[in-house]
Design an enzyme around this catalytic site. Structure first.
Site, PDB file in Angstrom:
ATOM      1  N   ARG A 158      -1.025  -4.684  -6.473  1.00  0.00           N
ATOM      2  CA  ARG A 158      -2.443  -4.662  -6.821  1.00  0.00           C
ATOM      3  C   ARG A 158      -2.601  -4.955  -8.315  1.00  0.00           C
ATOM      4  O   ARG A 158      -1.714  -4.686  -9.117  1.00  0.00           O
ATOM      5  CB  ARG A 158      -3.052  -3.302  -6.502  1.00  0.00           C
ATOM      6  CG  ARG A 158      -2.914  -2.866  -5.048  1.00  0.00           C
ATOM      7  CD  ARG A 158      -3.445  -1.459  -4.866  1.00  0.00           C
ATOM      8  NE  ARG A 158      -3.400  -1.011  -3.477  1.00  0.00           N
ATOM      9  CZ  ARG A 158      -2.404  -0.320  -2.943  1.00  0.00           C
ATOM     10  NH1 ARG A 158      -1.359   0.028  -3.700  1.00  0.00           N
ATOM     11  NH2 ARG A 158      -2.434   0.049  -1.669  1.00  0.00           N
ATOM     12  N   LYS A 182      -2.091   3.738  -5.209  1.00  0.00           N
ATOM     13  CA  LYS A 182      -3.210   4.610  -4.882  1.00  0.00           C
ATOM     14  C   LYS A 182      -2.730   6.041  -4.704  1.00  0.00           C
ATOM     15  O   LYS A 182      -1.656   6.297  -4.177  1.00  0.00           O
ATOM     16  CB  LYS A 182      -3.883   4.140  -3.589  1.00  0.00           C
ATOM     17  CG  LYS A 182      -4.708   2.875  -3.743  1.00  0.00           C
ATOM     18  CD  LYS A 182      -5.438   2.568  -2.445  1.00  0.00           C
ATOM     19  CE  LYS A 182      -6.355   1.355  -2.615  1.00  0.00           C
ATOM     20  NZ  LYS A 182      -7.088   1.065  -1.366  1.00  0.00           N
ATOM     21  N   HIS A 293      -6.130 -10.246  -6.142  1.00  0.00           N
ATOM     22  CA  HIS A 293      -5.813  -9.786  -4.790  1.00  0.00           C
ATOM     23  C   HIS A 293      -5.475 -10.949  -3.864  1.00  0.00           C
ATOM     24  O   HIS A 293      -4.811 -10.755  -2.840  1.00  0.00           O
ATOM     25  CB  HIS A 293      -6.993  -8.984  -4.229  1.00  0.00           C
ATOM     26  CG  HIS A 293      -6.583  -7.672  -3.645  1.00  0.00           C
ATOM     27  ND1 HIS A 293      -5.995  -6.680  -4.398  1.00  0.00           N
ATOM     28  CD2 HIS A 293      -6.646  -7.190  -2.371  1.00  0.00           C
ATOM     29  CE1 HIS A 293      -5.727  -5.634  -3.620  1.00  0.00           C
ATOM     30  NE2 HIS A 293      -6.110  -5.925  -2.383  1.00  0.00           N
ATOM     31  N   ARG A 296      -1.866 -11.103  -3.566  1.00  0.00           N
ATOM     32  CA  ARG A 296      -1.350 -10.026  -2.709  1.00  0.00           C
ATOM     33  C   ARG A 296      -1.494 -10.419  -1.239  1.00  0.00           C
ATOM     34  O   ARG A 296      -0.552 -10.263  -0.445  1.00  0.00           O
ATOM     35  CB  ARG A 296      -2.124  -8.744  -3.013  1.00  0.00           C
ATOM     36  CG  ARG A 296      -1.701  -7.513  -2.211  1.00  0.00           C
ATOM     37  CD  ARG A 296      -2.372  -6.292  -2.832  1.00  0.00           C
ATOM     38  NE  ARG A 296      -2.379  -5.120  -1.977  1.00  0.00           N
ATOM     39  CZ  ARG A 296      -1.398  -4.232  -1.901  1.00  0.00           C
ATOM     40  NH1 ARG A 296      -0.287  -4.423  -2.607  1.00  0.00           N
ATOM     41  NH2 ARG A 296      -1.500  -3.170  -1.132  1.00  0.00           N
ATOM     42  N   HIS A 319       0.924   0.347   1.650  1.00  0.00           N
ATOM     43  CA  HIS A 319      -0.158   0.745   2.556  1.00  0.00           C
ATOM     44  C   HIS A 319       0.193   2.075   3.223  1.00  0.00           C
ATOM     45  O   HIS A 319       1.304   2.246   3.741  1.00  0.00           O
ATOM     46  CB  HIS A 319      -0.372  -0.304   3.647  1.00  0.00           C
ATOM     47  CG  HIS A 319      -1.053  -1.541   3.171  1.00  0.00           C
ATOM     48  ND1 HIS A 319      -0.967  -2.755   3.824  1.00  0.00           N
ATOM     49  CD2 HIS A 319      -1.857  -1.761   2.092  1.00  0.00           C
ATOM     50  CE1 HIS A 319      -1.677  -3.667   3.182  1.00  0.00           C
ATOM     51  NE2 HIS A 319      -2.231  -3.081   2.128  1.00  0.00           N
ATOM     52  N   TYR A 328      -2.854  -8.926   8.180  1.00  0.00           N
ATOM     53  CA  TYR A 328      -2.143 -10.143   7.804  1.00  0.00           C
ATOM     54  C   TYR A 328      -1.532 -10.835   9.018  1.00  0.00           C
ATOM     55  O   TYR A 328      -1.264 -12.031   8.976  1.00  0.00           O
ATOM     56  CB  TYR A 328      -1.079  -9.829   6.759  1.00  0.00           C
ATOM     57  CG  TYR A 328      -1.703  -9.259   5.509  1.00  0.00           C
ATOM     58  CD1 TYR A 328      -2.486 -10.059   4.684  1.00  0.00           C
ATOM     59  CD2 TYR A 328      -1.556  -7.926   5.174  1.00  0.00           C
ATOM     60  CE1 TYR A 328      -3.097  -9.540   3.558  1.00  0.00           C
ATOM     61  CE2 TYR A 328      -2.157  -7.404   4.044  1.00  0.00           C
ATOM     62  CZ  TYR A 328      -2.932  -8.211   3.247  1.00  0.00           C
ATOM     63  OH  TYR A 328      -3.536  -7.682   2.140  1.00  0.00           O
TER      64      TYR A 328
END
Length: 347
Positions: A158, A182, A293, A296, A319, A328
């Site tokens: 990110r 995150k 992004h 990514r 994730h 994806y």
């Protein structure tokens, strides 16, 4: 815990936001999104004579979402508002502020499904070749831009993770970098030889020049001539500039520790990284966002196209849910269908 049914709705919202920020350690972007949505709810409720948390009911919440839909707000915005208020009422119920959760039965339309923008491997190669040609002149800004894009694409990180990286987080021997994602979760991500070469050129020739220029006080990189972008802060970067997704505490480290520097020698900020990438993507065909992004999304899609295991890609991207990574696979399937339609004689 004693119920606080007499509390004002605005007071409860403030308490929830404090819990989200300090109790759960959510990113500043997430807290700001909660704050914006719940401030709208408080205003809507107040206009209808509802000032107390105990008076907040399911019908009012449904009216709030209906009003947003009637005013033409995007489905994704309404879905986010629904998620925000359900998080708030669930917290209020579990914390004893109210006897029952009025948001538990609240439903909103799902956000519109948009596949992320993906750049083709040929386009990536052409883009990186152009950056490498610029970097061959030893221009510090060009050396940095090449290293930024190579790392974004190689590691699939990110933008908030990118700008939070310190020099000590990079292991050039093992071809890995430690990032803070995150929720303050650290992970170690691999990258390839081309990214390593770009990073070494930046660290050996580009970064020292920018840092020396800043220390000399002339305000921009030698030979760079570009004004610093709005997101490039100085040594004490503004809070939130690099917290869009990661919320990492390392973003507060001194600029002298930062892997990537802005044109004025301070730590490269999120908006500065966006500018670097947007300049490269603006002329490429394709719709969708033109920010970091995109790389990514592109890295994840190319890995899956190349046969990578879905769970390995989930680990790489950081994730929490495999479901997030599965988007994806939809991208790859969409590309497969397009190839089929254009190439098969009986498509």
């Amino acid at each position: 815990m004693t119920e606080r049914t007499g509390e004002r709705l605005a007071v409860a919202v403030d308490a929830f936001l404090a819990h989200a920020r300090h109790g759960r350690g959510l990113s500043e972007q997430t807290v700001r999104a909660y704050a914006n949505d719940l401030e709208q709810l408080v205003a809507f409720a107040t206009a209808r004579g509802v000032d107390r948390l105990s008076d907040l009911g399911l019908e009012l919440l449904r009216d709030w979402l209906w009003d947003a839909d009637h005013r033409g707000l995007a489905r994704s915005t309404i879905a986010r508002r629904s998620s925000s208020v359900r998080a708030f009422t669930r917290w209020a119920s579990e914390s004893g502020w109210i006897a029952s959760d009025p948001g538990v039965r609240l439903r909103a339309p799902k956000g519109a499904s948009h596949l992320p923008r993906v750049v083709s491997s040929d386009q990536v190669r052409t883009m990186l070749d152009g950056l490498a040609a610029r970097a061959a002149t030893d221009d510090p800004g060009a050396l940095r831009d090449l290293a930024v894009v190579e790392l974004l694409y190689a590691a699939g990180i990110r933008v908030s993770e990118l700008v939070g990286i310190d020099v000590r987080d990079l292991d050039r021997g093992r071809l890995t970098v430690r990032v803070l994602g995150k929720g303050g979760k650290e992970r170690v991500v691999p990258f390839g030889v081309p990214a390593r070469d770009a990073l070494e050129a930046w660290l050996d020739r580009g970064r020292p020049a920018l840092l020396a220029s800043a220390q000399a006080g002339d305000g921009h990189a030698p030979g760079d001539g570009r004004a610093a972008s709005a997101g490039e802060a100085g040594a004490g970067r503004a809070a939130g500039d690099g917290h869009a997704a990661g919320g990492g505490a390392r973003n507060a480290a001194p600029a002298a520790d930062a892997l990537f520097l802005g044109d004025r020698g301070g730590r490269l900020g999120v908006r500065g990284a966006y500018r670097i990438v947007a300049r490269l993507l603006q002329d490429l065909p394709g719709e969708g966002p033109s920010g970091p992004h995109t790389f990514r999304h592109t890295a994840a899609t190319h890995l899956l196209d190349g046969g990578a295991d879905l769970r390995a890609v989930q680990e790489l991207l950081g994730h929490a849910s495999l479901g997030t990574t599965q988007i994806y696979t939809h991208v790859s399937s969409a590309r497969l269908r397009e190839v089929y339609r254009t190439a098969h004689p009986r498509a």
